[in-house]
Enzyme design. Structure first.
Site, PDB file in Angstrom:
ATOM      1  N   ASN A   1       0.867  -1.178   0.000  1.00 13.41           N
ATOM      2  CA  ASN A   1       0.000   0.000   0.000  1.00 13.41           C
ATOM      3  C   ASN A   1       0.902   1.226   0.000  1.00 13.41           C
ATOM      4  O   ASN A   1       1.516   1.561   1.013  1.00 13.41           O
ATOM      5  CB  ASN A   1      -0.890  -0.033   1.265  1.00 13.41           C
ATOM      6  CG  ASN A   1      -1.694   1.248   1.434  1.00 13.41           C
ATOM      7  OD1 ASN A   1      -1.770   2.070   0.517  1.00 13.41           O
ATOM      8  ND2 ASN A   1      -2.296   1.422   2.601  1.00 13.41           N
TER       9      ASN A   1
ATOM     10  N   LYS B   1       0.139   4.279  -0.260  1.00 15.74           N
ATOM     11  CA  LYS B   1      -0.469   5.466   0.367  1.00 15.74           C
ATOM     12  C   LYS B   1      -0.256   6.699  -0.544  1.00 15.74           C
ATOM     13  O   LYS B   1      -0.235   6.539  -1.758  1.00 15.74           O
ATOM     14  CB  LYS B   1       0.087   5.659   1.785  1.00 15.74           C
ATOM     15  CG  LYS B   1      -0.066   4.378   2.617  1.00 15.74           C
ATOM     16  CD  LYS B   1       0.221   4.561   4.074  1.00 15.74           C
ATOM     17  CE  LYS B   1       0.031   3.229   4.799  1.00 15.74           C
ATOM     18  NZ  LYS B   1       0.211   3.333   6.243  1.00 15.74           N
TER      19      LYS B   1
ATOM     20  N   HIS C   1      -9.357   1.381   5.577  1.00 14.50           N
ATOM     21  CA  HIS C   1      -8.009   1.550   6.145  1.00 14.50           C
ATOM     22  C   HIS C   1      -8.092   2.538   7.318  1.00 14.50           C
ATOM     23  O   HIS C   1      -8.863   3.491   7.270  1.00 14.50           O
ATOM     24  CB  HIS C   1      -7.046   2.070   5.071  1.00 14.50           C
ATOM     25  CG  HIS C   1      -5.625   2.020   5.530  1.00 14.50           C
ATOM     26  ND1 HIS C   1      -5.082   2.971   6.362  1.00 14.50           N
ATOM     27  CD2 HIS C   1      -4.648   1.108   5.318  1.00 14.50           C
ATOM     28  CE1 HIS C   1      -3.819   2.641   6.622  1.00 14.50           C
ATOM     29  NE2 HIS C   1      -3.535   1.520   5.994  1.00 14.50           N
TER      30      HIS C   1
ATOM     31  N   GLU D   1      -6.340   4.915   8.174  1.00 13.87           N
ATOM     32  CA  GLU D   1      -6.141   6.327   7.823  1.00 13.87           C
ATOM     33  C   GLU D   1      -7.413   6.933   7.226  1.00 13.87           C
ATOM     34  O   GLU D   1      -7.688   8.117   7.400  1.00 13.87           O
ATOM     35  CB  GLU D   1      -4.936   6.455   6.871  1.00 13.87           C
ATOM     36  CG  GLU D   1      -3.630   6.247   7.630  1.00 13.87           C
ATOM     37  CD  GLU D   1      -2.525   5.602   6.832  1.00 13.87           C
ATOM     38  OE1 GLU D   1      -2.572   5.594   5.594  1.00 13.87           O
ATOM     39  OE2 GLU D   1      -1.578   5.089   7.486  1.00 13.87           O
TER      40      GLU D   1
ATOM     41  N   GLU E   1      -4.753  -4.605  11.003  1.00 10.88           N
ATOM     42  CA  GLU E   1      -3.722  -3.577  11.121  1.00 10.88           C
ATOM     43  C   GLU E   1      -3.930  -2.812  12.425  1.00 10.88           C
ATOM     44  O   GLU E   1      -4.737  -1.876  12.468  1.00 10.88           O
ATOM     45  CB  GLU E   1      -3.805  -2.595   9.942  1.00 10.88           C
ATOM     46  CG  GLU E   1      -3.560  -3.236   8.591  1.00 10.88           C
ATOM     47  CD  GLU E   1      -3.033  -2.228   7.583  1.00 10.88           C
ATOM     48  OE1 GLU E   1      -1.958  -2.489   7.026  1.00 10.88           O
ATOM     49  OE2 GLU E   1      -3.667  -1.184   7.366  1.00 10.88           O
TER      50      GLU E   1
ATOM     51  N   GLY F   1       3.082   2.540  10.705  1.00 10.47           N
ATOM     52  CA  GLY F   1       4.033   3.629  10.493  1.00 10.47           C
ATOM     53  C   GLY F   1       4.843   3.997  11.724  1.00 10.47           C
ATOM     54  O   GLY F   1       5.512   5.028  11.752  1.00 10.47           O
TER      55      GLY F   1
ATOM     56  N   SER G   1       4.000  -1.875  10.258  1.00  9.81           N
ATOM     57  CA  SER G   1       5.466  -1.911  10.417  1.00  9.81           C
ATOM     58  C   SER G   1       6.093  -3.251  10.031  1.00  9.81           C
ATOM     59  O   SER G   1       7.066  -3.699  10.644  1.00  9.81           O
ATOM     60  CB  SER G   1       5.869  -1.520  11.849  1.00  9.81           C
ATOM     61  OG  SER G   1       5.498  -0.178  12.102  1.00  9.81           O
TER      62      SER G   1
HETATM   63  P1  13P Z   1       3.427   0.575   7.553  1.00 13.38           P
HETATM   64  O1  13P Z   1       3.905  -0.732   6.960  1.00 13.38           O
HETATM   65  O2  13P Z   1       4.136   1.763   7.017  1.00 13.38           O
HETATM   66  O3  13P Z   1       3.370   0.512   9.054  1.00 13.38           O
HETATM   67  O4  13P Z   1       1.903   0.761   7.060  1.00 13.38           O
HETATM   68  C1  13P Z   1       1.011  -0.268   7.241  1.00 13.38           C
HETATM   69  C2  13P Z   1      -0.232   0.053   6.522  1.00 13.38           C
HETATM   70  O5  13P Z   1      -0.988   0.918   6.922  1.00 13.38           O
HETATM   71  C3  13P Z   1      -0.521  -0.688   5.279  1.00 13.38           C
HETATM   72  O6  13P Z   1      -1.823  -0.463   4.852  1.00 13.38           O
END
Ligand code: 13P
Length: 251
Positions: free
Chosen positions: A9, A11, A93, A95, A165, A171, A210
């Site tokens: 992903n 983003k 997600h 976010e 997640e 992140g 992560s």
């Molecule tokens: P990270 O791998 O950067 O922690 O992000 C995970 C994520 O939100 C994937 O959708």
């Protein structure tokens, strides 16, 4: 047996030039013995579609609007992303839930729109740190899942993926441990099994938060972890490729 899926992903990252080098860097390391999915920003879908043509790499959208068409400025429908070769879409997600205040019900509508269009939704669920500390992880995830089950029924999960997640792991560099992640994956599978055991046994459950080349192998070795949804580490071709290679032996 459930196949292992490694999804990147991206983003809100990337540029025309960066996407060219990232995709070619990943493809140079393949083909891989696992399912590989790239999830770029909408504006790069056509570019990635062209770059992966003729390979087994799949393409997904980071979000979709559940409405079919019309006066929705800025909205992007399922049929639009289908035209650019997307077989998958992320829904819910964390976010999107936090930055765009998406509700469980809106997430369920997006999930339903994907299923109706023959596209595979990747339903993202997960608890915040405060929720984990309050011991309500399973309850939070059960609620997120229940909203979707109520809208589409368990049969829709025959062609869906769930990504666990934990919000506190996204992140932050602080992944869930394999034991923590496995416990939640097992709980999610039990929630599905309470509705339909066959579907629970076949639904792919991904871990995200992560994931990197150091921790991927141990996470992917867990019995209920069928792959990974990767943010930061998916932006580096070598790192993403290394995780895909680890996934070849997993499952
Ligand atoms: P990270 O791998 O950067 O922690 O992000 C995970 C994520 O939100 C994937 O959708």
């Amino acid at each position: 047996m459930r196949p292992t899926l490694i999804a990147g992903n991206w983003k809100m990252n990337g540029s025309r030039a960066g996407v060219d080098s990232l995709v070619s860097g990943i493809l140079r390391q393949g083909p891989f013995g696992c399912q590989v999915l790239l999830v770029p920003s909408f504006v790069f879908l056509e570019q990635v579609e062209r770059l992966i043509v003729g390979t087994a790499v799949a393409l997904g959208a980071q979000d979709i609007d559940p409405r079919p068409e019309g006066a929705v400025t800025g909205g992007i429908s399922v049929s639009m992303v289908r035209e650019f070769g997307c077989g998958y879409a992320l829904v819910g997600h964390s976010e999107r839930r936090t930055l765009f205040a998406e509700t469980d019900d809106q997430v369920a509508e997006k999930f339903k729109a994907c299923i109706h269009a023959g596209m595979t939704p990747i339903l993202c669920v997960g608890e915040t740190r405060a929720e984990r500390e309050a011991d309500s992880t399973d309850e939070v995830i059960a609620g997120q899942l229940a909203a979707v089950l109520a809208k589409v029924g368990v049969s829709a999960f025959a062609t869906a993926v769930i990504a666990y997640e934990p919000v506190w792991a996204i992140g932050t560099g602080l992944s869930a441990t394999p034991v923590q992640a496995q416990a939640v994956h097992e709980a999610i599978r039990a929630m599905l099994a309470a509705e339909d055991q066959d579907i629970a046994a076949q639904t792919q459950l991904l871990y995200g938060g992560s994931v990197n080349r150091q921790n991927a192998e141990a996470l992917l070795a867990q019995p209920d972890i069928d792959g990974a949804l990767i943010g930061g580490a998916s932006l580096k071709a070598d790192e993403f490729g290394a995780i895909c290679r680890m996934a070849e032996g997993a499952g």
